[in-house]
Design a protein around this motif. Structure first.
Motif, short mmCIF file in Angstrom:
data_model
loop_
_atom_site.label_atom_id
_atom_site.label_comp_id
_atom_site.label_asym_id
_atom_site.label_seq_id
_atom_site.Cartn_x
_atom_site.Cartn_y
_atom_site.Cartn_z
N LEU A 46 0.77 -1.34 -0.10
CA LEU A 46 -0.08 -0.14 -0.10
C LEU A 46 0.86 1.36 -0.10
N GLY A 47 2.14 1.04 0.24
CA GLY A 47 3.02 2.42 0.29
C GLY A 47 2.89 2.97 1.52
N PHE A 48 2.35 2.38 2.48
CA PHE A 48 2.09 3.28 3.86
C PHE A 48 3.63 3.61 4.57
N GLY A 49 3.40 4.96 5.16
CA GLY A 49 4.55 5.33 6.21
C GLY A 49 3.97 4.81 7.44
N ALA A 50 4.94 5.23 8.24
CA ALA A 50 4.27 4.82 9.99
C ALA A 50 2.99 5.73 10.12
N LEU A 51 2.71 6.81 9.79
CA LEU A 51 1.67 7.45 10.07
C LEU A 51 0.32 6.65 9.59
N GLU A 52 0.56 6.22 8.46
CA GLU A 52 -0.69 5.76 7.79
C GLU A 52 -1.00 4.43 8.24
N ILE A 53 0.16 3.62 8.55
CA ILE A 53 0.04 2.24 9.25
C ILE A 53 -0.74 2.60 10.78
N GLY A 54 -0.43 3.42 11.38
CA GLY A 54 -0.82 3.66 12.64
C GLY A 54 -2.30 4.31 12.64
N LEU A 55 -2.62 5.17 11.59
CA LEU A 55 -3.93 5.46 11.43
C LEU A 55 -4.87 4.36 10.95
N ALA A 56 -4.38 3.34 10.19
CA ALA A 56 -5.35 2.29 9.80
C ALA A 56 -5.62 1.58 10.98
N HIS A 57 -4.55 1.21 12.07
CA HIS A 57 -4.87 0.55 13.31
C HIS A 57 -5.91 1.47 14.22
N ALA A 58 -5.70 2.76 14.07
CA ALA A 58 -6.26 3.61 15.14
C ALA A 58 -7.92 3.56 14.62
N ILE A 59 -8.17 3.77 13.31
CA ILE A 59 -9.60 3.47 12.79
C ILE A 59 -10.09 2.29 13.08
N ALA A 60 -9.39 1.07 12.88
CA ALA A 60 -10.00 -0.21 12.84
C ALA A 60 -10.09 -0.78 14.30
N GLY A 61 -9.34 -0.33 15.23
CA GLY A 61 -9.49 -0.49 16.67
C GLY A 61 -10.78 -0.13 17.27
N PRO A 62 -11.19 1.24 17.24
CA PRO A 62 -12.52 1.66 17.46
C PRO A 62 -13.58 1.02 17.03
N CYS A 63 -13.38 0.84 15.58
CA CYS A 63 -14.43 0.25 14.82
C CYS A 63 -14.94 -1.40 15.24
#
Length: 123
Positions: A46-63
């Motif tokens: 996906l070409g993610f950096g550390a910020l995007e990986i953290g954002l993906a986890h930060a969104i998926a966790g509360p969901c």
């Protein structure tokens, strides 16, 4: 005694639980590696950096938390219990994993909102 408690059904549940734990823990550990690999040039990521990986986890966790706290119990009661939900989840796991490469193409070609919707739903 203990030997009688370890019936065939108890062993089956224990083995399934162990396998699912292994699969989901493996996914949790491999997602950042896959997400950080390149989109182009055969990377398939996906070409993610550390910020995007953290954002993906930060969104998926509360969901996931909202799902477990407010949706799962009423839905489970409506469809016939935890065993039915487990079977349904296992049947849905195959098409979800088969569709997983769509994330790579969404990263390359889709608008940002559509891409993040795919990431959140499939994670």
């Amino acid at each position: 005694g203990v030997v009688r408690a370890l019936s065939r059904h108890v062993w089956l549940v224990a083995v399934i639980n162990g396998l699912l734990g292994f699969i989901f823990n493996g996914f949790s550990e491999l997602f950042p590696l896959w997400a950080s690999s390149k989109v182009g040039g055969g990377g398939g990521g996906l070409g993610f950096g550390a910020l995007e990986i953290g954002l993906a986890h930060a969104i998926a966790g509360p969901c996931g938390s909202v799902w477990q706290l407010f949706v799962y119990a009423p839905l489970s009661a409506r469809v016939g219990g935890a065993a039915v939900m487990f079977r349904a989840a296992m049947m849905l796991l195959v098409p979800i994993l088969a569709v997983f490469p769509v994330q790579h193409y969404a990263a390359a070609y889709a608008p940002a909102a559509a891409f993040w919707a795919v990431v959140v739903v499939l994670q």
